[in-house]
Design a protein around this motif. Structure first.
Motif, PDB file in Angstrom:
ATOM      1  N   LEU A   1       0.792  -1.096  -0.041  1.00 46.07           N
ATOM      2  CA  LEU A   1       0.016  -0.025   0.079  1.00 46.07           C
ATOM      3  C   LEU A   1       0.896   1.298   0.001  1.00 46.07           C
ATOM      4  O   LEU A   1       0.289   2.470  -0.053  1.00 46.07           O
ATOM      5  N   ASP A   2       2.389   1.226   0.065  1.00 50.44           N
ATOM      6  CA  ASP A   2       3.125   2.237   0.142  1.00 50.44           C
ATOM      7  C   ASP A   2       2.810   3.271   1.273  1.00 50.44           C
ATOM      8  O   ASP A   2       2.691   4.563   0.972  1.00 50.44           O
ATOM      9  N   ILE A   3       2.503   2.704   2.370  1.00 49.06           N
ATOM     10  CA  ILE A   3       2.414   3.464   3.526  1.00 49.06           C
ATOM     11  C   ILE A   3       3.673   3.326   4.499  1.00 49.06           C
ATOM     12  O   ILE A   3       4.394   2.595   4.438  1.00 49.06           O
ATOM     13  N   ASN A   4       3.992   4.594   5.086  1.00 52.99           N
ATOM     14  CA  ASN A   4       5.242   4.452   6.075  1.00 52.99           C
ATOM     15  C   ASN A   4       5.137   3.558   6.861  1.00 52.99           C
ATOM     16  O   ASN A   4       4.286   3.288   7.890  1.00 52.99           O
ATOM     17  N   VAL A   5       6.336   2.712   6.920  1.00 54.95           N
ATOM     18  CA  VAL A   5       6.323   1.558   7.732  1.00 54.95           C
ATOM     19  C   VAL A   5       6.377   1.973   9.272  1.00 54.95           C
ATOM     20  O   VAL A   5       6.251   1.075   9.996  1.00 54.95           O
ATOM     21  N   SER A   6       6.960   3.027   9.639  1.00 53.34           N
ATOM     22  CA  SER A   6       7.343   3.208  11.218  1.00 53.34           C
ATOM     23  C   SER A   6       5.604   3.533  11.568  1.00 53.34           C
ATOM     24  O   SER A   6       5.579   3.084  12.715  1.00 53.34           O
ATOM     25  N   ALA A   7       4.860   4.460  10.725  1.00 52.88           N
ATOM     26  CA  ALA A   7       3.578   4.427  11.442  1.00 52.88           C
ATOM     27  C   ALA A   7       2.833   2.978  11.472  1.00 52.88           C
ATOM     28  O   ALA A   7       2.152   2.675  12.391  1.00 52.88           O
ATOM     29  N   LEU A   8       3.086   2.170  10.441  1.00 50.04           N
ATOM     30  CA  LEU A   8       2.199   0.920  10.555  1.00 50.04           C
ATOM     31  C   LEU A   8       2.868   0.004  11.855  1.00 50.04           C
ATOM     32  O   LEU A   8       2.114  -0.575  12.429  1.00 50.04           O
ATOM     33  N   LEU A   9       4.232   0.125  12.014  1.00 50.91           N
ATOM     34  CA  LEU A   9       4.989  -0.639  13.100  1.00 50.91           C
ATOM     35  C   LEU A   9       4.349  -0.201  14.436  1.00 50.91           C
ATOM     36  O   LEU A   9       3.869  -1.210  15.229  1.00 50.91           O
ATOM     37  N   ILE A  10       3.946   0.917  14.599  1.00 51.90           N
ATOM     38  CA  ILE A  10       3.208   1.488  15.968  1.00 51.90           C
ATOM     39  C   ILE A  10       1.942   1.077  15.960  1.00 51.90           C
ATOM     40  O   ILE A  10       1.560   0.422  16.886  1.00 51.90           O
ATOM     41  N   LEU A  11       1.267   1.191  14.640  1.00 52.54           N
ATOM     42  CA  LEU A  11      -0.113   0.870  14.629  1.00 52.54           C
ATOM     43  C   LEU A  11      -0.417  -0.490  14.914  1.00 52.54           C
ATOM     44  O   LEU A  11      -1.451  -0.908  15.771  1.00 52.54           O
TER      45      LEU A  11
END
Length: 296
Positions: free
Chosen positions: A52-62
């Motif tokens: 999905l080309d979403i920031n991996v840092s944000a996904l890791l926290i989420l």
């Protein structure tokens, strides 16, 4: 005592920071630029980010939030607090770090990415923190249903890598499995240490001679249990000592030779030992005088 405790806490957080740095190097310098995955929550974040080309840092926290909430009810609050700090720190390091491409060799990427990531995870776990929420899930299901943590994480990652093969490619999934294997092995190595100890129980009529020989030849300490009666190939035995000792895996063959020279019929039970603390190990006995040598 407060001074010593403060130093210990500072040391733990310094090591956790080191673990975060190593894990972020593994992710940002090797895995992320090449679209490779690891297992656990980190692997889910990497997979979703690549699709999905979403920031991996944000996904890791989420993706870590549900596991941290679960951890609040299954492990100590101290571990959860440390884990929150560690995951936030990892996410920030990944977001702000910029590395040039080190190698384009896929095998090297899998191996060294897993090596750095595993070292970071292992250091964090040794200091009471986790960088991946799947360990917390494993602890919860183990407590509730009695399923081993290793099996839970294995099933979790089988599902993840199967989805990776379908969504991305079989090649990426295979390299990601290699990365996960390297990460897991390095994590275990960092947690358990480089030395591998084996526990040994020896039952023999010639226990006194074996006891002296082990101290003189191997330089290790031992614990003696009082045996009242035993039945074996040599018939009934009464009033003897059972020898229990811990030796390094390197010395196990030598220990067998020492015992065989005294009593070839001795009954020996060998078992793996994960952690050893205290006692007399690593040749801290003076072989001539059978005295403990002070550690340097």
């Amino acid at each position: 005592m407060k001074h010593i405790k403060s130093i210990k806490i500072i040391s733990e957080y310094v090591q956790i920071i080191l673990g975060i740095i190593l894990a972020s190097i593994g992710l940002k310098a090797f895995l992320l630029p090449n679209g490779f995955l690891d297992g656990g929550v980190t692997g889910i974040a990497l997979l979703v980010s690549s699709v999905l080309d979403i920031n991996v840092s944000a996904l890791l926290i989420l993706f870590s939030i549900p596991f941290l909430i679960l951890g609040f009810y299954t492990v100590s609050r101290r571990i959860v607090i440390k884990s929150i700090i560690s995951i936030l720190g990892l996410a920030l390091f990944i977001h702000f770090e910029n590395f040039s491409t080190i190698t384009e060799d896929k095998l090297l990427i899998s191996i060294f990415g897993g090596l750095f990531l595993g070292a970071g995870i292992g250091i964090a776990i040794r200091n009471g923190s986790v960088l991946d929420g799947s360990e917390i899930l494993g602890i919860y299901l183990n407590d509730k249903y009695g399923i081993s943590i290793g099996q839970i994480i294995l099933v979790f990652n089988i599902i993840l890598f199967s989805v990776t093969a379908l969504v991305l490619s079989a090649e990426v999934a295979l390299y990601s499995i290699l990365t996960y294997i390297v990460t897991a092995k390095v994590t275990d190595l960092v947690i358990e240490g480089f030395e591998d100890f084996i526990g040994v129980t020896i039952v023999s009529k010639k226990y006194e001679a074996i006891e002296i020989a082990i101290m003189e030849e191997l330089g290790t300490g031992m614990t003696l249990y009082k045996g009242t009666r035993g039945v074996g190939s040599s018939g009934k035995t009464e009033d003897f000592d059972i020898i229990h000792t811990i030796v390094n895996r390197i010395d196990i063959k030598k220990m067998y030779r020492v015992v065989d020279k005294i009593d070839p019929k001795a009954f020996i039970v060998e078992f793996d030992v994960n952690t050893v603390k205290g006692g007399v190990l690593r040749h801290y006995l003076d072989k001539k005088k059978n005295k403990i040598i002070p550690r340097l």
